[in-house]
Each structure stands twice: as structure tokens, then as C-alpha cells.
Design an enzyme around this catalytic site. Structure first.
Site, PDB file in Angstrom:
ATOM      1  N   ASP A  39       6.079 -24.472  -9.713  1.00  0.00           N
ATOM      2  CA  ASP A  39       5.282 -24.302  -8.505  1.00  0.00           C
ATOM      3  C   ASP A  39       5.200 -22.849  -8.041  1.00  0.00           C
ATOM      4  O   ASP A  39       4.630 -22.559  -6.996  1.00  0.00           O
ATOM      5  CB  ASP A  39       5.845 -25.171  -7.373  1.00  0.00           C
ATOM      6  N   GLY A  40       5.770 -21.922  -8.830  1.00  0.00           N
ATOM      7  CA  GLY A  40       5.724 -20.513  -8.479  1.00  0.00           C
ATOM      8  C   GLY A  40       6.988 -19.992  -7.830  1.00  0.00           C
ATOM      9  O   GLY A  40       7.187 -18.789  -7.721  1.00  0.00           O
ATOM     10  N   GLN A  98       0.854   0.277   6.689  1.00  0.00           N
ATOM     11  CA  GLN A  98       0.908  -0.433   7.976  1.00  0.00           C
ATOM     12  C   GLN A  98       2.125   0.069   8.750  1.00  0.00           C
ATOM     13  O   GLN A  98       3.112  -0.638   8.912  1.00  0.00           O
ATOM     14  CB  GLN A  98       1.002  -1.938   7.747  1.00  0.00           C
ATOM     15  N   ASP A 170      -7.895  14.140   2.740  1.00  0.00           N
ATOM     16  CA  ASP A 170      -8.169  13.788   4.136  1.00  0.00           C
ATOM     17  C   ASP A 170      -7.256  14.603   5.040  1.00  0.00           C
ATOM     18  O   ASP A 170      -6.287  15.219   4.585  1.00  0.00           O
ATOM     19  CB  ASP A 170      -7.996  12.285   4.389  1.00  0.00           C
ATOM     20  N   LYS A 193     -13.091  13.177   6.260  1.00  0.00           N
ATOM     21  CA  LYS A 193     -13.816  11.961   5.880  1.00  0.00           C
ATOM     22  C   LYS A 193     -13.867  10.990   7.045  1.00  0.00           C
ATOM     23  O   LYS A 193     -13.028  11.019   7.944  1.00  0.00           O
ATOM     24  CB  LYS A 193     -13.144  11.279   4.677  1.00  0.00           C
ATOM     25  N   ASP A 223      -5.483   4.275  -4.397  1.00  0.00           N
ATOM     26  CA  ASP A 223      -5.680   2.827  -4.438  1.00  0.00           C
ATOM     27  C   ASP A 223      -6.970   2.507  -5.196  1.00  0.00           C
ATOM     28  O   ASP A 223      -6.963   2.309  -6.407  1.00  0.00           O
ATOM     29  CB  ASP A 223      -5.690   2.277  -3.020  1.00  0.00           C
ATOM     30  N   THR A 224      -8.094   2.518  -4.506  1.00  0.00           N
ATOM     31  CA  THR A 224      -9.368   2.231  -5.191  1.00  0.00           C
ATOM     32  C   THR A 224     -10.011   3.497  -5.747  1.00  0.00           C
ATOM     33  O   THR A 224     -11.024   3.415  -6.425  1.00  0.00           O
ATOM     34  CB  THR A 224     -10.360   1.554  -4.228  1.00  0.00           C
ATOM     35  N   ALA A 225      -9.440   4.659  -5.435  1.00  0.00           N
ATOM     36  CA  ALA A 225      -9.902   5.968  -5.924  1.00  0.00           C
ATOM     37  C   ALA A 225     -11.245   6.381  -5.345  1.00  0.00           C
ATOM     38  O   ALA A 225     -11.857   7.343  -5.823  1.00  0.00           O
ATOM     39  CB  ALA A 225      -9.950   6.006  -7.453  1.00  0.00           C
ATOM     40  N   THR A 227     -11.890   7.703  -2.264  1.00  0.00           N
ATOM     41  CA  THR A 227     -11.772   8.986  -1.555  1.00  0.00           C
ATOM     42  C   THR A 227     -11.608  10.145  -2.523  1.00  0.00           C
ATOM     43  O   THR A 227     -12.305  11.163  -2.441  1.00  0.00           O
ATOM     44  CB  THR A 227     -10.575   8.953  -0.584  1.00  0.00           C
TER      45      THR A 227
END
Length: 311
Positions: A39-40, A98, A170, A193, A223-225, A227
């Protein structure tokens, strides 16, 4: 090393790095069994006695959350097995973005993770390049905060770049980039930015001169690249001779690898705090195993770690 009464263990996702740390320390990687259920759910057990030992648990807490849960169970099992001290070695500390309430009714994930680790029973944290330095204050135990500059600076020196300019993608990363600029005695360029939403850059402007320069963009994670590739493309269009990037943590999620490959970046340099399994010819990883091994050795021998910091 004078004290051999220590043991190093690793969770599933960071075993590759723990093995290199143990090789540098000249000790075997401890035997840890992680049993997974259909079940993980999973359970952790130490396959050798750790009673009265100083244990070092190597695990980065990058997504998915199983990595954090593994670390929590490793800490709990070590406490119940009568380990003398429990030291969490977290090369990449997840949920670090966060770190404050930036709008109403949101969680502060970094503080919650710190509380979870403390409640589980840690005596010390060894980590690297937290997204925000103040996260060290979320813990009530000693935090050894290392810097990837220990491996990035020697690499940049080896490139022997002339007309060097250090850039921050940034304004928030300007302090980190400025430290590099002071070390190399070169100008600092900033990118201003605005975001449309998380992971989406709406607009960007360069503050400073990059024409004819070899630009190195410094960041703590990619992260997503979105920036860093947008910054590279704008700088190249503004006349930069070359643009490369250096970041501590290789999150590289979603379209990141494709974006880097198609961008104006010559290369992007990371540490191996997070495993990178995708293929991208422009990505290079430098190992921080020796950095963490030496820090562990100094903690065991009660020596100062200050001399580890280049900047």
C-alpha cells in the site's frame, strides 16, 4: 580519525552520495533495511547494533515526501535503538522555499519540517546552502550550514575566465552573488524579475553591463529553470560573450532539462546534493562528498568547521 565510535547510514534516495562520503571517511556504509508494503507504507530497521554510537543519517529531503518520511523513521529507529547521538546529514533541505508567510493563510513548510525532525529526536543537522539562512533558527539543535562555494569556486577558477561578471537571477539572491563577486573582485549584475505565478516569470530586466563579458549566474537551486534560462538568453542578447550558471541544488523538475539545453547557457554546474537522472549535455555535477565527510570528521573529533568555508 581518533574516534571510531560512529556509523553512517543512508536513506534510499541519497545512497549514491552516502557511499562516496563513507569512501572519503574510510568507513563502511551501515546496514539499513527499508521494507516496503504493497500500500506504499514502509518500515525502517537497522541490521546491526548502534547502541551507544554516534550515527550520521544521510538523506536529502527532495520530493517526493517519501524521502522526508524515510529520514524521520530512520531517526526514530535510531533513538529507540539507543544511539548516543543522532545527526541528520541533509545535503538538500526540502520545503525551504516556504520559510515565511508571504500571503495570508499559508503554511510555513520549512518550520514544520524542522519541528518534525526535532520531534523525531535529532541532536544535530548538517546541511548545505539553505534557501534562506534564517531557517537555521527554526531548529533548537546545532546546525552546521555548509556552502557549495567550497567546490564551485575551485571549478570557476579552473576555467580561467577573463572579463568575469557575477550575476544574480533575482534580487533575492543578490547577497549570495555579491559574495562571489567580492571573492573574484569583479562586477555584480542583477536581474529584476516579476512573476505571473509560482514557477512562471512574467518579465525580466538586467541591471548592469554584460557586453563583452563572461557571465556566471549564481543561485542556490534550479527548479523549472525558467528564471535562469530567461536571464541567460537576455544577457546573451545584451552582448555577453558567454553565460554559464552555477547552483547548489539540481532540482531540475518538469521542462527544466529541455529549457537548459535550448538556452544560451554554455553549461550549468550543480553539486550532487540531489541525484540527476535526466540527460542534458549542458549539466555538470560536482561532488560535495568530501565536504560532508570532512565536516562529519570534525564533528566527531570536536574540531572547528569554520576553516571549511571559502566564502
Amino acid at each position: 580519525m581518533s574516534n571510531k565510535n560512529y556509523m553512517v547510514f543512508s536513506g534510499t534516495a541519497t545512497k549514491y552520495l552516502a557511499e562516496k562520503i563513507c569512501q572519503s571517511l574510510g568507513c563502511p556504509l551501515g546496514e539499513l533495511l527499508i521494507t516496503k508494503f504493497s500500500d506504499g507504507e514502509f518500515a525502517v530497521s537497522y541490521e546491526e547494533s548502534i547502541r551507544g554510537r554516534d550515527v550520521f543519517l544521510v538523506q536529502s529531503t527532495f520530493p517526493n515526501s517519501d524521502n522526508l518520511m524515510e529520514l524521520l523513521l530512520m531517526i526514530d529507529a535510531a533513538k529507540r535503538a539507543s544511539a548516543r547521538t543522532i545527526n541528520a546529514v541533509i545535503p538538500y533541505f526540502g520545503w525551504a522555499r516556504q520559510d515565511r508567510k508571504d500571503k495570508p493563510r499559508v503554511s510555513i513548510g520549512a518550520k514544520l519540517v524542522a519541528d518534525l525532525l526535532s520531534a523525531a529526536g535529532i541532536n544535530r543537522v548538517i546541511t548545505m546552502d539553505l534557501h534562506a539562512d534564517q531557517i537555521q533558527g527554526f531548529f533548537d539543535v546545532p546546525v552546521d550550514h555548509l556552502y557549495a562555494s567550497n567546490v564551485i569556486i575551485p571549478y570557476l577558477k579552473s576555467l580561467q575566465l577573463d572579463n568575469l561578471v557575477i550575476a544574480s537571477p533575482d534580487v533575492g539572491g543578490s547577497k549570495r552573488a555579491n559574495t562571489y563577486a567580492k571573492y573574484f573582485g569583479c562586477p555584480l549584475v542583477l536581474c529584476n524579475k516579476t512573476r505571473a505565478r509560482a514557477n512562471v516569470v512574467a518579465s525580466m530586466q538586467i541591471i548592469g553591463d554584460v557586453e563583452g563579458k563572461n557571465v556566471v549566474i549564481i543561485d542556490d537551486m534550479v527548479d523549472t529553470a525558467g528564471t535562469i534560462t530567461k536571464a541567460a538568453d537576455i544577457m546573451k542578447a545584451a552582448g555577453a560573450s558567454t553565460v554559464r550558471a552555477c547552483a547548489s541544488h539540481c532540482v531540475m523538475s518538469g521542462p527544466a532539462s529541455d529549457r537548459v539545453q535550448e538556452s544560451a547557457l554554455e553549461e550549468i554546474v550543480f553539486t550532487d546534493s540531489i541525484p540527476y537522472t535526466q540527460r542534458c549535455a549542458k549539466v555538470k555535477q560536482l561532488s560535495v562528498a568530501d565536504l560532508f565527510a570532512e565536516t562529519i570528521r570534525r564533528v566527531i573529533d570536536n574540531e572547528s568547521i569554520s576553516s571549511q568555508y571559502l566564502i
